[in-house]
Each structure stands twice: as structure tokens, then as C-alpha cells.
Design a protein around this motif. Structure first.
Motif, PDB file in Angstrom:
ATOM      1  N   SER A 167     -30.302  17.881-102.378  1.00  0.00           N
ATOM      2  CA  SER A 167     -30.641  17.283-101.093  1.00  0.00           C
ATOM      3  C   SER A 167     -31.681  18.150-100.411  1.00  0.00           C
ATOM      4  O   SER A 167     -31.829  19.335-100.727  1.00  0.00           O
ATOM      5  CB  SER A 167     -29.392  17.142-100.205  1.00  0.00           C
ATOM      6  OG  SER A 167     -28.816  18.412 -99.964  1.00  0.00           O
ATOM      7  N   VAL A 168     -32.409  17.571 -99.476  1.00  0.00           N
ATOM      8  CA  VAL A 168     -33.463  18.263 -98.746  1.00  0.00           C
ATOM      9  C   VAL A 168     -33.156  18.161 -97.261  1.00  0.00           C
ATOM     10  O   VAL A 168     -32.879  17.081 -96.749  1.00  0.00           O
ATOM     11  CB  VAL A 168     -34.846  17.661 -99.052  1.00  0.00           C
ATOM     12  CG1 VAL A 168     -35.944  18.429 -98.315  1.00  0.00           C
ATOM     13  CG2 VAL A 168     -35.109  17.654-100.544  1.00  0.00           C
ATOM     14  N   PHE A 170     -34.646  19.603 -93.498  1.00  0.00           N
ATOM     15  CA  PHE A 170     -35.709  20.319 -92.811  1.00  0.00           C
ATOM     16  C   PHE A 170     -35.114  21.315 -91.838  1.00  0.00           C
ATOM     17  O   PHE A 170     -34.163  21.016 -91.111  1.00  0.00           O
ATOM     18  CB  PHE A 170     -36.626  19.325 -92.099  1.00  0.00           C
ATOM     19  CG  PHE A 170     -37.452  18.522 -93.048  1.00  0.00           C
ATOM     20  CD1 PHE A 170     -38.569  19.075 -93.635  1.00  0.00           C
ATOM     21  CD2 PHE A 170     -37.087  17.234 -93.392  1.00  0.00           C
ATOM     22  CE1 PHE A 170     -39.326  18.348 -94.542  1.00  0.00           C
ATOM     23  CE2 PHE A 170     -37.828  16.505 -94.291  1.00  0.00           C
ATOM     24  CZ  PHE A 170     -38.957  17.058 -94.871  1.00  0.00           C
ATOM     25  N   ASP A 171     -35.673  22.502 -91.853  1.00  0.00           N
ATOM     26  CA  ASP A 171     -35.165  23.616 -91.069  1.00  0.00           C
ATOM     27  C   ASP A 171     -35.608  23.448 -89.619  1.00  0.00           C
ATOM     28  O   ASP A 171     -36.799  23.443 -89.313  1.00  0.00           O
ATOM     29  CB  ASP A 171     -35.702  24.931 -91.633  1.00  0.00           C
ATOM     30  CG  ASP A 171     -34.982  26.132 -91.053  1.00  0.00           C
ATOM     31  OD1 ASP A 171     -34.318  25.962 -90.014  1.00  0.00           O
ATOM     32  OD2 ASP A 171     -35.096  27.214 -91.629  1.00  0.00           O
ATOM     33  N   ASP A 172     -34.638  23.323 -88.715  1.00  0.00           N
ATOM     34  CA  ASP A 172     -34.965  23.115 -87.314  1.00  0.00           C
ATOM     35  C   ASP A 172     -35.590  24.338 -86.665  1.00  0.00           C
ATOM     36  O   ASP A 172     -36.157  24.247 -85.578  1.00  0.00           O
ATOM     37  CB  ASP A 172     -33.701  22.738 -86.523  1.00  0.00           C
ATOM     38  CG  ASP A 172     -33.191  21.367 -86.936  1.00  0.00           C
ATOM     39  OD1 ASP A 172     -33.996  20.580 -87.480  1.00  0.00           O
ATOM     40  OD2 ASP A 172     -32.007  21.092 -86.721  1.00  0.00           O
ATOM     41  N   SER A 173     -35.455  25.503 -87.315  1.00  0.00           N
ATOM     42  CA  SER A 173     -35.953  26.724 -86.690  1.00  0.00           C
ATOM     43  C   SER A 173     -37.367  27.071 -87.131  1.00  0.00           C
ATOM     44  O   SER A 173     -37.908  28.085 -86.729  1.00  0.00           O
ATOM     45  CB  SER A 173     -35.028  27.902 -87.025  1.00  0.00           C
ATOM     46  OG  SER A 173     -35.104  28.189 -88.403  1.00  0.00           O
ATOM     47  N   SER A 174     -37.989  26.254 -87.979  1.00  0.00           N
ATOM     48  CA  SER A 174     -39.307  26.598 -88.478  1.00  0.00           C
ATOM     49  C   SER A 174     -40.146  25.349 -88.604  1.00  0.00           C
ATOM     50  O   SER A 174     -39.644  24.273 -88.914  1.00  0.00           O
ATOM     51  CB  SER A 174     -39.193  27.298 -89.839  1.00  0.00           C
ATOM     52  OG  SER A 174     -40.463  27.471 -90.406  1.00  0.00           O
ATOM     53  N   ALA A 175     -41.446  25.493 -88.356  1.00  0.00           N
ATOM     54  CA  ALA A 175     -42.364  24.373 -88.509  1.00  0.00           C
ATOM     55  C   ALA A 175     -42.960  24.313 -89.900  1.00  0.00           C
ATOM     56  O   ALA A 175     -43.827  23.489 -90.157  1.00  0.00           O
ATOM     57  CB  ALA A 175     -43.483  24.484 -87.468  1.00  0.00           C
ATOM     58  N   THR A 176     -42.557  25.174 -90.805  1.00  0.00           N
ATOM     59  CA  THR A 176     -43.170  25.217 -92.133  1.00  0.00           C
ATOM     60  C   THR A 176     -42.171  25.159 -93.263  1.00  0.00           C
ATOM     61  O   THR A 176     -42.588  25.106 -94.424  1.00  0.00           O
ATOM     62  CB  THR A 176     -44.007  26.501 -92.289  1.00  0.00           C
ATOM     63  OG1 THR A 176     -43.155  27.634 -92.136  1.00  0.00           O
ATOM     64  CG2 THR A 176     -45.129  26.558 -91.274  1.00  0.00           C
ATOM     65  N   ASN A 177     -40.882  25.164 -93.004  1.00  0.00           N
ATOM     66  CA  ASN A 177     -39.905  25.295 -94.075  1.00  0.00           C
ATOM     67  C   ASN A 177     -38.937  24.135 -94.127  1.00  0.00           C
ATOM     68  O   ASN A 177     -38.657  23.474 -93.118  1.00  0.00           O
ATOM     69  CB  ASN A 177     -39.081  26.582 -93.911  1.00  0.00           C
ATOM     70  CG  ASN A 177     -39.914  27.819 -94.131  1.00  0.00           C
ATOM     71  OD1 ASN A 177     -40.924  27.780 -94.822  1.00  0.00           O
ATOM     72  ND2 ASN A 177     -39.484  28.917 -93.542  1.00  0.00           N
ATOM     73  N   CYS A 178     -38.428  23.876 -95.329  1.00  0.00           N
ATOM     74  CA  CYS A 178     -37.271  23.008 -95.510  1.00  0.00           C
ATOM     75  C   CYS A 178     -36.395  23.642 -96.579  1.00  0.00           C
ATOM     76  O   CYS A 178     -36.808  24.563 -97.279  1.00  0.00           O
ATOM     77  CB  CYS A 178     -37.667  21.584 -95.891  1.00  0.00           C
ATOM     78  SG  CYS A 178     -38.510  21.458 -97.469  1.00  0.00           S
ATOM     79  N   THR A 179     -35.181  23.140 -96.706  1.00  0.00           N
ATOM     80  CA  THR A 179     -34.203  23.758 -97.596  1.00  0.00           C
ATOM     81  C   THR A 179     -33.777  22.760 -98.662  1.00  0.00           C
ATOM     82  O   THR A 179     -33.398  21.629 -98.345  1.00  0.00           O
ATOM     83  CB  THR A 179     -32.974  24.230 -96.803  1.00  0.00           C
ATOM     84  OG1 THR A 179     -33.398  25.188 -95.836  1.00  0.00           O
ATOM     85  CG2 THR A 179     -31.946  24.877 -97.738  1.00  0.00           C
ATOM     86  N   PHE A 180     -33.864  23.171 -99.927  1.00  0.00           N
ATOM     87  CA  PHE A 180     -33.325  22.413-101.047  1.00  0.00           C
ATOM     88  C   PHE A 180     -31.947  22.975-101.382  1.00  0.00           C
ATOM     89  O   PHE A 180     -31.804  24.176-101.572  1.00  0.00           O
ATOM     90  CB  PHE A 180     -34.224  22.531-102.282  1.00  0.00           C
ATOM     91  CG  PHE A 180     -35.507  21.755-102.185  1.00  0.00           C
ATOM     92  CD1 PHE A 180     -36.609  22.299-101.545  1.00  0.00           C
ATOM     93  CD2 PHE A 180     -35.614  20.496-102.735  1.00  0.00           C
ATOM     94  CE1 PHE A 180     -37.787  21.596-101.458  1.00  0.00           C
ATOM     95  CE2 PHE A 180     -36.788  19.788-102.658  1.00  0.00           C
ATOM     96  CZ  PHE A 180     -37.883  20.335-102.010  1.00  0.00           C
ATOM     97  N   SER A 181     -30.962  22.123-101.477  1.00  0.00           N
ATOM     98  CA  SER A 181     -29.621  22.530-101.902  1.00  0.00           C
ATOM     99  C   SER A 181     -29.231  21.657-103.081  1.00  0.00           C
ATOM    100  O   SER A 181     -29.486  20.453-103.072  1.00  0.00           O
ATOM    101  CB  SER A 181     -28.603  22.369-100.770  1.00  0.00           C
ATOM    102  OG  SER A 181     -28.982  23.124 -99.644  1.00  0.00           O
TER     103      SER A 181
END
Length: 563
Positions: A167-168, A170-181
Motif C-alpha cells: 500500500s502507498v 502519503f506522508d502528511d509531514s513532508s511535501a516530497t515523501n510517501c511511504t510504501f508498506s
């Protein structure tokens, strides 16, 4: 004019290459020998002729893929096939740990004959982890048999993992990152991820090397990201990688995470170092996801002295949830705030003071079982300031872990469960809060021990070495703070009570004078009953009479007079 006949072949219709074959044609009941003619043809070319009811012919070393001998008016097809080759390059693969294996092999040359392949031995449809299996492939046709070399393997050798589910977010604390789990049956690591913007040909490849989450998406440009995830060659199995798992997603546009909305829960401990110095240790609990507004990047701790000789306002950054500082022994105002990519939370403030404000009264603690403790207390008597609440703090021994809870002034009991284990010693303290600062601590202990230590006494170096076993955890009923050793002469004269942390060497006992020894253990709630007793009478520097012995470790002390 002639009745039909039959054709025979000496080796049957399947003739192995380069093998001689004898063919015969026999008419059934010819009316007269001279009336009929017989002949044998090879590929429509006459090879042998006979007058009358029969003809025979020998053909040496037939070759070819499908030669045939024909007879008129009857026909007989003769094929020239091959025996099977030994099956080679045998391999097996199984989709997932719960699937069924599928095996393949190279057959070798074409036999031009129906050939049956099968598995001879040692192979099951449901394989188990940790077991060895042997596979032999057999081949058989009319001309012969052949078998492959044995293939020995385990389930780990042949399993191809299923594609990982991922799943993907998007990181609420950054404008450039998302997290793949992701989750896969490899259970741990060695996944490989590729991603690219839609429409591009090149992929970016990342090997997480054991991490279960990976930040790698670019956002904020309005582009679409196509991402694939692959379980790598070392993904828990020996030979195979999974197939790609594909996902196409749209990155959010112009994302702005919120500033942290929560206020940190902060507590502290003060340790007097002497010479007008103190060590202040501050602890705080991490914000929840909804309060943090995304990933917290750091914490800001600011100390400011409230009295002459205190510290000027100083700020410090840390990524952990604790901070320690040696300061002058005066009161300080301390604030702690959390920072994400957008900003900082409102500061949580706490005051440290050195004045002795009264503690709560009659603090008690009762173990409830199931990893919980009931703590209760009464308010301080005659408080000089209004009480703003209470703090219950607990930590374990010998591995301290600070935990606390803040309660309103109307609440005079609580059940603590965080970081609590049964049959473990905990130090429990209760503080009253006076206008943002804490008063003196009141300690609670579960109870006095219900049993005494089991002691071992042995002569050593002209004295007696006393050691003992730990009291079983359920009978300690709290944290053991000290051990008492009682030494009494038989004539009624007694040595003073000895307070020791672990064990004791009693030196300079008078030879020939019998003594009685026994021990007790104490918690903050009081002293428990005595354990076993021992009688000691030194007859010389190396011999003695000892009764009632149990083993334990020892430390050396100079003698009873120094206890």
C-alpha cells in the motif's frame, strides 16, 4: 481374383534404427498357385515378387524418421522411431508455500513414438518445510526405458513467493515523501521496488535492505507515479523471486501538512549532585498521529532559571523523547515543543523548584494481577497552595523505565497497566501539583516481604562467609531495599544488626564461642520474617560447625563493626 492375405513383420511395426527386419505376405486360400502374384513395395518401389500365395523379404538396417513398407492389395505401415533419451535438466517450482509443485525437464531427441513420462519415487503433492524430497523422472516407449538423475530438494529450494501486497500512504509531514508498506510470505526483508513517472521509460530501483517501509515518492508536481514492487532473490527463499506487483497512483497536488495540534505531556526528575548542582531529567510522551500532523522531526527544550544563579534562557534540539542537563540547584521554567515540516506545537511548560511542598498521604499499592497495580492516596494535609492535580510515577528494578500519568485533583486512585509485568519490583511515587510545580514525592510499596532469605554460612579466613538466595518474587511483595543479618552469642550477648546489600564476610569471631545467625529482608513497607537459622562455632582458623545452609553469591566486608 485372389482372396486377400496378411502381412507380418519380424519385429512388429516399430523398428529401431539400423535393425534388420523380415517381412512376409501370405494370401488366404489362393484358388491356384499360378493364378496370383504377390509383391512387397518399399515407398512405392517394388522390392520382392513371388508367384503364388506367399512372398518374403529381408531389409537390413532401416533408417529414417518414418519409413514404410507397403503391400498390395493389403498395406502395412512400418515406422523407424527411437527409444527415449534420459530426461535432463529436471527442475520444479511451486507458487507460494501452500501451492502444488510443477516440474519440467528436457526430453532429448524426438522418438517418433508414443512415449510416457512419469515420476518414479519420493515426491508428494503437499510439501512440508524442513523435509527433503527426491524426484526421478522416467521415460518409456515400445523400444525402451530411461530415467533421469535424482533431484534432491527442500520446499525452500522450489518455492516462488507470491507477489507482495503493498500500500502507498502519503506522508502528511513532508511535501516530497510517501511511504510504501508491504506484506509477503518471505516474512522479513529483501524486497525490491521500482518506480517512475507515467510516460517515462527509465525506472528508479530501490533495495530496502530489511526495512518494511520505504519513502520514495515525489509529490507536489501534479505528476502520476507508476510503481512496481518485486520480492528479490533473497526474499526468504533460495531460488526464486516473485512476480512484479503493479500499482498506478496519483500524487496529491500542493500538499501543506498541518502544524502539530497537540501539547506534549512532560514530566521530570531531579537529582541532587552536591556543591550546589543538580541533574534535571525531562521526559515526554510522543504525540498521537492526529495531533502530530505528520512526522515529528525534532523537539525543542528551553530552560530558564527563575532565581538568581539560574540558567539564562537556553534552547536545545533533540530527536528523542528525553533530555538531561546539569544545572545550578535553583528553580527553572522548562518548555518542550514538537516540530514537523510546517512548524512547532504550543509549548508544554513545567516548573522545577527546590522548596519542600507537602506530599500526598497514605499512599498504597496493591497488585491486581493481569499486569496491573492499584495505587491510591489521600490529599496532602494543610497544603500551602491549591492542588492542581496529581502525578503517579513508576519504574521497574533492575531495568528502570520511566512511566507516569497525570490526574485531576479530584481523583485519588488509579490502576496502572503501562509497562507493568507480574512479579516484577516497581518503585511507585505520587506527587501533588501546586500551580504547575511538583511537591515532595510519597513512595508506595506493595507490602513487607512474606518470607525471609534462605541463608548459607561457611567458615572462611578465620571468620564466617554469609550468603543467601533471593526471596521468590511473589513473596517479596515489593522492592527489597535491604537485608538484615542478626548475629547473637549463645551467652545472650548479641552483635548489632547488620545492614548489607548482597552478602557479608564476618571476620574476627571468637574461637570456641557459639553464635546463632539468621536473616530478614525489608521493603519500604517494613521488615519481613526471619528465614532459616545457622549455628556457628569456630574451632580454629579453618574449621567450624554450620547448620542450615543454602547457596548464594557473596561480597566481602571487613567485619560487624563496620556495618
Amino acid at each position: 481374383m485372389c482372396s486377400k492375405g496378411s502381412i507380418t513383420a519380424s519385429s512388429g511395426r516399430a523398428i529401431q534404427r539400423h535393425t534388420n527386419v523380415t517381412l512376409g505376405c501370405h494370401l488366404r486360400s489362393p484358388p491356384a498357385p499360378d493364378w496370383c502374384r504377390t509383391a512387397i513395395f518399399l515407398n512405392n518401389s517394388e522390392q520382392s515378387r513371388g508367384q503364388g500365395g506367399a512372398v518374403t523379404g529381408i531389409w537390413p538396417g532401416l533408417v529414417g524418421d518414418a519409413e514404410s513398407l507397403t503391400q498390395t492389395p493389403n498395406l502395412m505401415g512400418i515406422s523407424v522411431p527411437d527409444p527415449p533419451d534420459e530426461p535432463r535438466n529436471v527442475s520444479c517450482v511451486q507458487q507460494g508455500t501452500g501451492g502444488q509443485p510443477s516440474c519440467t525437464w528436457d526430453r532429448g531427441r524426438v522418438t517418433y513414438l508414443d512415449t510416457i513420462y512419469g515420476i518414479l519415487e519420493g515426491f508428494l503433492t503437499l510439501l512440508e518445510l524442513g523435509s527433503n524430497y527426491t524426484l526421478v523422472v522416467s521415460a518409456s516407449n515400445e523400444l525402451g526405458n530411461a530415467s533421469s538423475q535424482p533431484l534432491t530438494f527442500t520446499l525452500i529450494d522450489i518455492v516462488k513467493p507470491h507477489p507482495p501486497n503493498f500500500s502507498v500512504e502519503f506522508d502528511d509531514s513532508s511535501a516530497t515523501n510517501c511511504t510504501f508498506s508491504w506484506h509477503d510470505e518471505a516474512q522479513e526483508q529483501h524486497c525490491r521496488m521500482r518506480y517512475r513517472p507515467l510516460g517515462r521509460h527509465s525506472w528508479s530501483t530501490v533495495i530496502p535492505l530489511g526495512w518494511r517501509e520505504l519513502q520514495s515518492c515525489r509529490r507536489g508536481e501534479g505528476s502520476r507515479e507508476s510503481s512496481e514492487l518485486l520480492l528479490g532473490p533473497k526474499g526468504g527463499f533460495a531460488s526464486f523471486s516473485s512476480s512484479w506487483c503493479f500499482c498506478r497512483l496519483q500524487t496529491p497536488l500542493f500538499f501543506l501538512p498541518p502544524v502539530p495540534s497537540g501539547i506534549l505531556d512532560v514530566w521530570y526528575q531531579q537529582q541532587d549532585l552536591g556543591s550546589g548542582q543538580q541533574n534535571l531529567s525531562f521526559f515526554w510522551k510522543a504525540l498521537s498521529s492526529s495531533e502530530a500532523g505528520g512526522r515529528i522531526l525534532s523537539y525543542t527544550v528551553t530552560l530558564e532559571g527563575l532565581e538568581q544563579g539560574g540558567l539564562p534562557a537556553q534552547s536545545h534540539q533533540t530527536s528523542s523523547t528525553s533530555y538531561s542537563r546539569v544545572t545550578p540547584r535553583v528553580g527553572h521554567r522548562v518548555t518542550v515543543s514538537a516540530r514537523n515540516s510546517r512548524g512547532s506545537s504550543r509549548p508544554a511548560a513545567i516548573l522545577t523548584h527546590t522548596d519542600n511542598l507537602p506530599p500526598p498521604q497514605r499512599v498504597s499499592a496493591v497488585a491486581l494481577g493481569n499486569c496491573s497495580i492499584l495505587v491510591s492516596w489521600r490529599p496532602p494535609e494543610g497544603p500551602p497552595l491549591p492542588i492542581g492535580g496529581f502525578v503517579v510515577q513508576w519504574d521497574s528494578h533492575p531495568e528502570p523505565q520511566q512511566s507516569w500519568v497525570k490526574l485531576p485533583p479530584s481523583q485519588l486512585s488509579t490502576v496502572i497497566t503501562e509497562h507493568i509485568r507480574d512479579n516484577v519490583c516497581y518503585q511507585i511515587r505520587v506527587f501533588a501539583l501546586y500551580q504547575g510545580r511538583a511537591g515532595q514525592a510519597a513512595s508506595a510499596c506493595l507490602a513487607a516481604p512474606s518470607a525471609g532469605p534462605q541463608m548459607l554460612a561457611a567458615p572462611q579466613d578465620g571468620g564466617v562467609l554469609v550468603s543467601w538466595e533471593e526471596i521468590p518474587a511473589p513473596q517479596q511483595r515489593g522492592c527489597i531495599t535491604k537485608y538484615h543479618i542478626y548475629l547473637q552469642r549463645r551467652d545472650g550477648q548479641s552483635q548489632p544488626v547488620l545492614h548489607v546489600p548482597f552478602s557479608l564476610h564476618i571476620a574476627a569471631l571468637e574461637p570456641g564461642q557459639p553464635h546463632d545467625l539468621w536473616m530478614t529482608a525489608a521493603t519500604a513497607a517494613g521488615e519481613g520474617p526471619r528465614g532459616n537459622s545457622a549455628s556457628v562455632c569456630l574451632e580454629g582458623e579453618e574449621r567450624g560447625a554450620i547448620l542450615g545452609n543454602y547457596p548464594h553469591r557473596a561480597e566481602s566486608f571487613a567485619g560487624p563493626s563496620e556495618s
